[in-house]
Design an enzyme around this catalytic site. Structure first.
Site, PDB file in Angstrom:
ATOM      1  N   CYS A 225      80.108  44.559  31.023  1.00 33.38           N
ATOM      2  CA  CYS A 225      80.642  43.294  31.521  1.00 33.38           C
ATOM      3  C   CYS A 225      81.218  43.535  32.908  1.00 33.38           C
ATOM      4  O   CYS A 225      81.968  44.497  33.117  1.00 33.38           O
ATOM      5  CB  CYS A 225      81.742  42.782  30.579  1.00 33.38           C
ATOM      6  SG  CYS A 225      82.405  41.199  31.095  1.00 33.38           S
ATOM      7  N   LEU A 226      80.879  42.650  33.829  1.00 33.80           N
ATOM      8  CA  LEU A 226      81.364  42.819  35.204  1.00 33.80           C
ATOM      9  C   LEU A 226      82.883  42.670  35.259  1.00 33.80           C
ATOM     10  O   LEU A 226      83.513  43.083  36.231  1.00 33.80           O
ATOM     11  CB  LEU A 226      80.684  41.795  36.117  1.00 33.80           C
ATOM     12  CG  LEU A 226      79.167  41.984  36.227  1.00 33.80           C
ATOM     13  CD1 LEU A 226      78.527  40.860  36.998  1.00 33.80           C
ATOM     14  CD2 LEU A 226      78.820  43.324  36.847  1.00 33.80           C
TER      15      LEU A 226
ATOM     16  N   GLN B 145      84.498  34.018  35.392  1.00 33.56           N
ATOM     17  CA  GLN B 145      84.585  35.372  35.954  1.00 33.56           C
ATOM     18  C   GLN B 145      84.900  35.364  37.447  1.00 33.56           C
ATOM     19  O   GLN B 145      85.311  36.388  37.991  1.00 33.56           O
ATOM     20  CB  GLN B 145      83.286  36.150  35.715  1.00 33.56           C
ATOM     21  CG  GLN B 145      83.038  36.487  34.244  1.00 33.56           C
ATOM     22  CD  GLN B 145      81.779  37.285  34.051  1.00 33.56           C
ATOM     23  OE1 GLN B 145      80.691  36.702  33.961  1.00 33.56           O
ATOM     24  NE2 GLN B 145      81.887  38.597  34.029  1.00 33.56           N
TER      25      GLN B 145
ATOM     26  N   HIS C  57      76.401  36.455  25.549  1.00 32.01           N
ATOM     27  CA  HIS C  57      77.479  37.123  26.287  1.00 32.01           C
ATOM     28  C   HIS C  57      78.095  36.151  27.289  1.00 32.01           C
ATOM     29  O   HIS C  57      79.313  36.030  27.397  1.00 32.01           O
ATOM     30  CB  HIS C  57      76.920  38.364  27.016  1.00 32.01           C
ATOM     31  CG  HIS C  57      77.932  39.112  27.826  1.00 32.01           C
ATOM     32  ND1 HIS C  57      78.388  40.361  27.493  1.00 32.01           N
ATOM     33  CD2 HIS C  57      78.588  38.771  28.962  1.00 32.01           C
ATOM     34  CE1 HIS C  57      79.285  40.759  28.383  1.00 32.01           C
ATOM     35  NE2 HIS C  57      79.418  39.801  29.283  1.00 32.01           N
ATOM     36  N   GLU C  58      77.227  35.388  28.001  1.00 27.28           N
ATOM     37  CA  GLU C  58      77.746  34.460  29.029  1.00 27.28           C
ATOM     38  C   GLU C  58      78.453  33.278  28.407  1.00 27.28           C
ATOM     39  O   GLU C  58      79.512  32.869  28.874  1.00 27.28           O
ATOM     40  CB  GLU C  58      76.607  33.960  29.927  1.00 27.28           C
ATOM     41  CG  GLU C  58      75.891  35.042  30.720  1.00 27.28           C
ATOM     42  CD  GLU C  58      76.828  35.991  31.431  1.00 27.28           C
ATOM     43  OE1 GLU C  58      76.458  37.166  31.578  1.00 27.28           O
ATOM     44  OE2 GLU C  58      77.948  35.591  31.806  1.00 27.28           O
TER      45      GLU C  58
ATOM     46  N   GLY D 281      73.840  38.399  34.675  1.00 28.98           N
ATOM     47  CA  GLY D 281      74.442  37.142  34.224  1.00 28.98           C
ATOM     48  C   GLY D 281      75.824  37.036  34.828  1.00 28.98           C
ATOM     49  O   GLY D 281      76.415  38.045  35.218  1.00 28.98           O
TER      50      GLY D 281
ATOM     51  N   HIS E  24      81.943  33.872  27.470  1.00 27.29           N
ATOM     52  CA  HIS E  24      82.896  33.837  28.597  1.00 27.29           C
ATOM     53  C   HIS E  24      83.489  32.437  28.767  1.00 27.29           C
ATOM     54  O   HIS E  24      84.638  32.288  29.176  1.00 27.29           O
ATOM     55  CB  HIS E  24      82.223  34.238  29.918  1.00 27.29           C
ATOM     56  CG  HIS E  24      82.206  35.717  30.201  1.00 27.29           C
ATOM     57  ND1 HIS E  24      83.349  36.467  30.341  1.00 27.29           N
ATOM     58  CD2 HIS E  24      81.178  36.567  30.387  1.00 27.29           C
ATOM     59  CE1 HIS E  24      83.015  37.729  30.598  1.00 27.29           C
ATOM     60  NE2 HIS E  24      81.699  37.825  30.626  1.00 27.29           N
TER      61      HIS E  24
HETATM   62  O1  LIG Z   1      79.767  40.349  32.820  1.00 28.10           O
HETATM   63  C1  LIG Z   1      78.809  39.576  32.663  1.00 28.10           C
HETATM   64  O2  LIG Z   1      78.886  38.525  32.050  1.00 28.10           O
HETATM   65  C2  LIG Z   1      77.486  39.962  33.213  1.00 28.10           C
HETATM   66  C3  LIG Z   1      76.844  41.017  32.402  1.00 28.10           C
HETATM   67  C4  LIG Z   1      75.910  40.293  31.463  1.00 28.10           C
HETATM   68  C5  LIG Z   1      75.291  41.122  30.400  1.00 28.10           C
HETATM   69  C6  LIG Z   1      76.023  42.021  29.646  1.00 28.10           C
HETATM   70  C7  LIG Z   1      75.407  42.760  28.651  1.00 28.10           C
HETATM   71  C8  LIG Z   1      74.055  42.600  28.384  1.00 28.10           C
HETATM   72  C9  LIG Z   1      73.341  41.689  29.129  1.00 28.10           C
HETATM   73  C10 LIG Z   1      73.953  40.954  30.129  1.00 28.10           C
HETATM   74  C11 LIG Z   1      76.308  41.953  33.479  1.00 28.10           C
HETATM   75  O3  LIG Z   1      74.986  41.717  33.714  1.00 28.10           O
HETATM   76  S1  LIG Z   1      76.725  43.617  33.148  1.00 28.10           S
HETATM   77  C12 LIG Z   1      75.750  44.542  34.175  1.00 28.10           C
HETATM   78  C13 LIG Z   1      74.380  44.718  33.649  1.00 28.10           C
HETATM   79  C14 LIG Z   1      73.375  44.807  34.558  1.00 28.10           C
HETATM   80  C15 LIG Z   1      72.074  44.992  34.121  1.00 28.10           C
HETATM   81  C16 LIG Z   1      71.797  45.091  32.757  1.00 28.10           C
HETATM   82  C17 LIG Z   1      72.816  44.979  31.832  1.00 28.10           C
HETATM   83  C18 LIG Z   1      74.133  44.798  32.277  1.00 28.10           C
HETATM   84 ZN   LIG Z   2      80.738  39.647  30.849  1.00 23.96          ZN
END
Ligand SMILES: O=C(O)C[C@@H](Cc1ccccc1)[C@H](O)SCc1ccccc1
Ligand SMILES: [Zn+2]
Length: 169
Positions: free
Chosen positions: A92-93, A49, A134-135, A44, A138
């Site tokens: 979270c990225l 971001q 989560h998104e 996501g 943001h």
């Molecule tokens: O930073 C973001 O918003 C993207 C996250 C979204 C996310 C966080 C927690 C649980 C589900 C989605 C990124 O995808 S974090 C990296 C990641 C990659 C694969 C699986 C879970 C998290």
């Molecule tokens: Zn995030």
């Protein structure tokens, strides 16, 4: 591919603006966001971001090796949440290399505009429900660490502030 902002960047704490028309610029932005997300890799990504303060998020929960299933949510809003909650480990990225358990409603109904300008309602559960929440957080400057105990959250923020200071030299 665009650089992904990390805390304590103030833009991650701002409220993003609604999008008033799904034009070519928004289509290009969605493509850039998906490209950046796949490269991270992530499942996501929200426009703030990458420093774009617009209410648009992209997601793709397709497992490795399966065909991509990109979702673009424009001006998304949560209409309903379930009573039941679920605890899952989130990352979270914008808060690299940290993973903490977060409790959220297990199922949510989201209404959004898609890239063709259609209004869509989506019932999400399991991982999609987690990612959607989560998104969408943001877009309002909310980060998953805000749901942690104050003690844990302060430890996370201190860790990044030290890194920021070191980087500043
Ligand atoms: O930073 C973001 O918003 C993207 C996250 C979204 C996310 C966080 C927690 C649980 C589900 C989605 C990124 O995808 S974090 C990296 C990641 C990659 C694969 C699986 C879970 C998290
Ligand atoms: Zn995030």
């Amino acid at each position: 591919i665009r650089p992904i902002l990390v805390i304590p960047d103030a833009r991650l704490r701002a409220v993003a603006d609604p999008i008033d028309s799904v034009d070519e610029d928004i289509k290009t932005l969605a493509k850039d966001m998906l490209e950046t997300m796949y490269d991270a890799p992530g499942i996501g990504l929200a426009a703030p971001q990458i420093g774009v303060m617009k209410r648009i998020v992209v997601m793709d929960l397709a497992p490795e090796g399966e065909p991509a299933a990109p979702l673009v949510l424009i001006n998304p809003e949560i209409l309903k949440v379930s009573e039941e909650t679920a605890v899952t480990e989130e990352g979270c990225l914008s808060i690299p290399e940290l993973y903490y358990d977060v409790e959220r409603p297990a199922e949510v109904t989201v209404r959004y505009t898609d890239l063709d300008g259609n209004i869509v309602e989506l019932e999400a559960k399991e991982r999609l429900a987690v990612c959607v929440q989560h998104e969408l957080d943001h877009l309002d400057g909310v980060l998953y660490i805000d749901y942690l105990s104050r003690l844990k959250r302060d430890r996370v923020i201190k860790k990044f502030d030290k890194a920021a200071k070191r980087a500043a030299g």
